[in-house]
Design an enzyme around this catalytic site. Structure first.
Site, PDB file in Angstrom:
ATOM      1  CB  SER A  41      -0.903  -0.008   1.234  1.00 50.05           C
ATOM      2  OG  SER A  41      -0.152   0.157   2.409  1.00 50.05           O
ATOM      3  CG  HIS A 160      -0.928  -5.463   4.187  1.00 49.06           C
ATOM      4  ND1 HIS A 160      -0.554  -4.695   5.252  1.00 49.06           N
ATOM      5  CD2 HIS A 160      -0.365  -4.876   3.093  1.00 49.06           C
ATOM      6  CE1 HIS A 160       0.203  -3.683   4.839  1.00 49.06           C
ATOM      7  NE2 HIS A 160       0.313  -3.771   3.527  1.00 49.06           N
ATOM      8  CD  GLU A 169      -0.391  -1.996   8.984  1.00 49.59           C
ATOM      9  OE1 GLU A 169       0.155  -1.575  10.022  1.00 49.59           O
ATOM     10  OE2 GLU A 169       0.050  -1.793   7.843  1.00 49.59           O
ATOM     11  CD  GLU A 209       2.158  -5.279   7.659  1.00 46.56           C
ATOM     12  OE1 GLU A 209       1.651  -4.943   8.743  1.00 46.56           O
ATOM     13  OE2 GLU A 209       2.628  -4.457   6.837  1.00 46.56           O
ATOM     14  CG  ASP A 246      -1.829   1.816   8.468  1.00 46.25           C
ATOM     15  OD1 ASP A 246      -2.537   2.764   8.048  1.00 46.25           O
ATOM     16  OD2 ASP A 246      -0.810   1.421   7.865  1.00 46.25           O
ATOM     17  CD  GLU A 289       0.465   3.816   9.705  1.00 44.18           C
ATOM     18  OE1 GLU A 289       0.773   3.176  10.742  1.00 44.18           O
ATOM     19  OE2 GLU A 289       0.873   3.495   8.577  1.00 44.18           O
ATOM     20  CG  ASP A 316       2.558   4.998   5.906  1.00 44.39           C
ATOM     21  OD1 ASP A 316       3.619   5.342   5.360  1.00 44.39           O
ATOM     22  OD2 ASP A 316       2.056   3.857   5.749  1.00 44.39           O
ATOM     23  CE  LYS A 341       5.366   2.122   5.856  1.00 47.10           C
ATOM     24  NZ  LYS A 341       4.194   2.325   4.962  1.00 47.10           N
ATOM     25  CG  HIS A 369       6.899  -3.910   9.213  1.00 48.59           C
ATOM     26  ND1 HIS A 369       6.292  -5.130   9.169  1.00 48.59           N
ATOM     27  CD2 HIS A 369       5.886  -3.010   9.412  1.00 48.59           C
ATOM     28  CE1 HIS A 369       4.997  -4.996   9.340  1.00 48.59           C
ATOM     29  NE2 HIS A 369       4.733  -3.714   9.499  1.00 48.59           N
ATOM     30  CE  LYS A 392       3.063   0.470  10.352  1.00 46.02           C
ATOM     31  NZ  LYS A 392       1.778   0.561   9.679  1.00 46.02           N
TER      32      LYS A 392
HETATM   33  C1  2PG Z   1       1.910   0.570   6.070  1.00 47.67           C
HETATM   34  C2  2PG Z   1       2.829  -0.525   5.612  1.00 47.67           C
HETATM   35  C3  2PG Z   1       3.504  -1.319   6.668  1.00 47.67           C
HETATM   36  P1  2PG Z   1       3.045  -1.312   3.167  1.00 47.67           P
HETATM   37  O1  2PG Z   1       1.001   0.962   5.339  1.00 47.67           O
HETATM   38  O2  2PG Z   1       2.123   1.156   7.119  1.00 47.67           O
HETATM   39  O3  2PG Z   1       2.651  -1.925   7.589  1.00 47.67           O
HETATM   40  O4  2PG Z   1       2.296  -1.299   4.602  1.00 47.67           O
HETATM   41  O5  2PG Z   1       4.454  -1.738   3.449  1.00 47.67           O
HETATM   42  O6  2PG Z   1       2.267  -2.296   2.336  1.00 47.67           O
HETATM   43  O7  2PG Z   1       2.976   0.072   2.638  1.00 47.67           O
HETATM   44 MG    MG Z   2       0.576   2.684   6.771  1.00 45.93          MG
END
Ligand code: 2PG
Ligand code: MG
Length: 414
Positions: A41, A160, A169, A209, A246, A289, A316, A341, A369, A392
């Site tokens: 995502s 996911h 999440e 995850e 999230d 989030e 994010d 990230k 992650h 996380k």
């Molecule tokens: C998120 C992430 C990690 P992705 O959205 O926060 O949990 O997902 O790595 O798929 O962007």
């Molecule tokens: Mg996110």
């Protein structure tokens, strides 16, 4: 200490897709390697992850072009450079790339090198990686080890899993002061949740995850389940363990009609806000989030304005670890917490800059992650190295997830 050799190569991530790896050797013989994770995502403002697009290999997902960039242009520029000067190494990478979104070299090429250089330099200096990061991040602070609160993603939805849940999440966040206690509590609740799902006749297969992916009636049912699991595991919701979400709302936002499709209905941002507010009344949620889409600033601002300042509103996709976007969020008061990230931005220096900017403006950080990850544990050292409030890394299960938690334990007992 001079860089003597650099070698990039292709490996697999936890989804079985190719990703970049890089090995670095210094002239004193110190060696280390770094693996880069990959999101599903992804925010549209993230730095570019270079994929080959050659359908004959890995369905177009190969990363040989990024690997070639490491082994030619990047290697040539970095050989003989001082590995202890991370800023300079990353600046060379930025200059070589020359674009504002890393589309020439690829963030996946640049980050592999940037992280591998840092790891090798730490080894060369006889330091644990988190200590080395502490030294770069806050050279005058001889801080002790400070551990993050963990959000364990125990129910997977969105991109996911095929659970049908819109919320991506559902995390449990144990609230003890000890990292080992929190990991134990996270694991106990995870297993209690599994037993509840079995009793309810639900599937207990997991998403990307490591969290379960049951087919529930609606998004709120996930919250009810987590509260039940916390209680049945012998803990008090909100006292021993809180909840974090999230929502990853960019994934279900219709940009044309400015509507969110949630629980199979369409909602305006105000209506979605009302749903969040009703959840905040009923459940011990401490963090949300991406409650709104990445460019729906107005909804973020309105939510932030009226929400209890104890709630972490985490950006994010909104911020993508990018100092420009974080600055804008500070100016416009969009949120109070930043997801970090490293592969969203592409170098360690820029990641540390994003954390620094956030902390200096009283925004908390959550180190994260990616849904496609590897056993690389850089983010654990990063979280301790910058004293991040949160981390996380998915469920307390599956090697690419628990490797991060186990590294935190290693740092704790070192
Ligand atoms: C998120 C992430 C990690 P992705 O959205 O926060 O949990 O997902 O790595 O798929 O962007
Ligand atoms: Mg996110």
């Amino acid at each position: 200490m001079e860089i003597k050799n650099i070698k990039g190569y292709e490996i697999l991530d936890s989804r079985g897709n190719p990703t970049t790896a890089c090995f670095v050797e210094l002239s004193d013989g110190s060696k280390a390697q770094a693996y880069v994770p990959s999101g599903a995502s992804t925010g549209s403002h993230e730095a570019v992850e270079l994929r080959d697009g050659d359908k004959i290999r890995y369905n177009g997902l190969g990363v040989l072009s990024a690997v070639i960039n490491i082994n030619t242009i990047i290697k040539k520029a970095l050989l003989s450079q001082n590995s202890y000067n991370q800023k300079n190494i990353d600046q060379i990478l930025l200059d070589l790339d020359g674009t504002n979104n890393k589309s020439k070299l690829g963030a996946n090429a640049m980050l592999a090198v940037s992280l591998a250089v840092a790891k090798t330099a730490a080894i060369s200096q006889g330091l644990e990686l988190y200590q080395y990061i502490q030294n770069i991040f806050a050279p005058n602070l001889h801080s002790s080890k400070s551990f993050p609160q963990i959000g364990f993603n125990v129910l997977n939805g969105g991109k996911h899993a095929d659970s049908g849940l819109d919320v991506q999440e559902y995390m449990i966040m144990p609230l003890k002061n000890n990292i080992n206690e929190n990991i134990r509590i996270g694991s106990e609740i995870y297993h209690t949740l599994k037993n509840i799902l079995i009793k309810n006749g639900q599937v207990v297969s997991v998403g990307d995850e490591g969290g379960f992916a049951p087919r529930l009636d609606n998004n709120e049912a996930g919250l009810e389940l987590l509260v039940q699991a916390i209680q049945e595991a012998g803990y008090t919701p909100g006292i021993d363990c809180s909840l974090a979400l999230d929502v990853a709302a960019t994934e279900f936002f219709d940009i044309k009609f400015k509507e969110y499709t949630f629980d199979k209905q369409t909602y305006s941002a105000d209506e979605l806000t009302a749903i969040y507010n009703s959840w905040l009344q009923k459940y011990p949620i401490v963090s949300i989030e991406d409650p709104f889409a990445e460019d729906d600033y107005e909804s973020w601002r309105n939510f932030h304005k009226v929400t209890d300042s104890n709630l972490r509103i985490v950006g994010d996709d909104l911020l993508v670890t990018n100092t420009e976007r974080i600055k804008n969020a500070i100016d416009q008061k969009l949120c109070n917490s930043v997801l970090i990230k490293p592969n969203q931005i592409g170098t360690l220096t820029e990641t540390l800059d994003a954390i620094n900017l956030s902390h200096n403006n009283n925004l908390t950080t959550m180190i994260s992650h990616r849904s496609g990850d590897t056993i690389d544990t850089f983010i654990s050292d990063l979280a301790v190295g910058v004293s991040a409030r949160y981390i996380k890394s998915g469920a307390p299960a599956r090697a690419e997830r628990v490797s991060k938690y186990n590294r935190l334990l290693e740092i704790y007992y070192l």
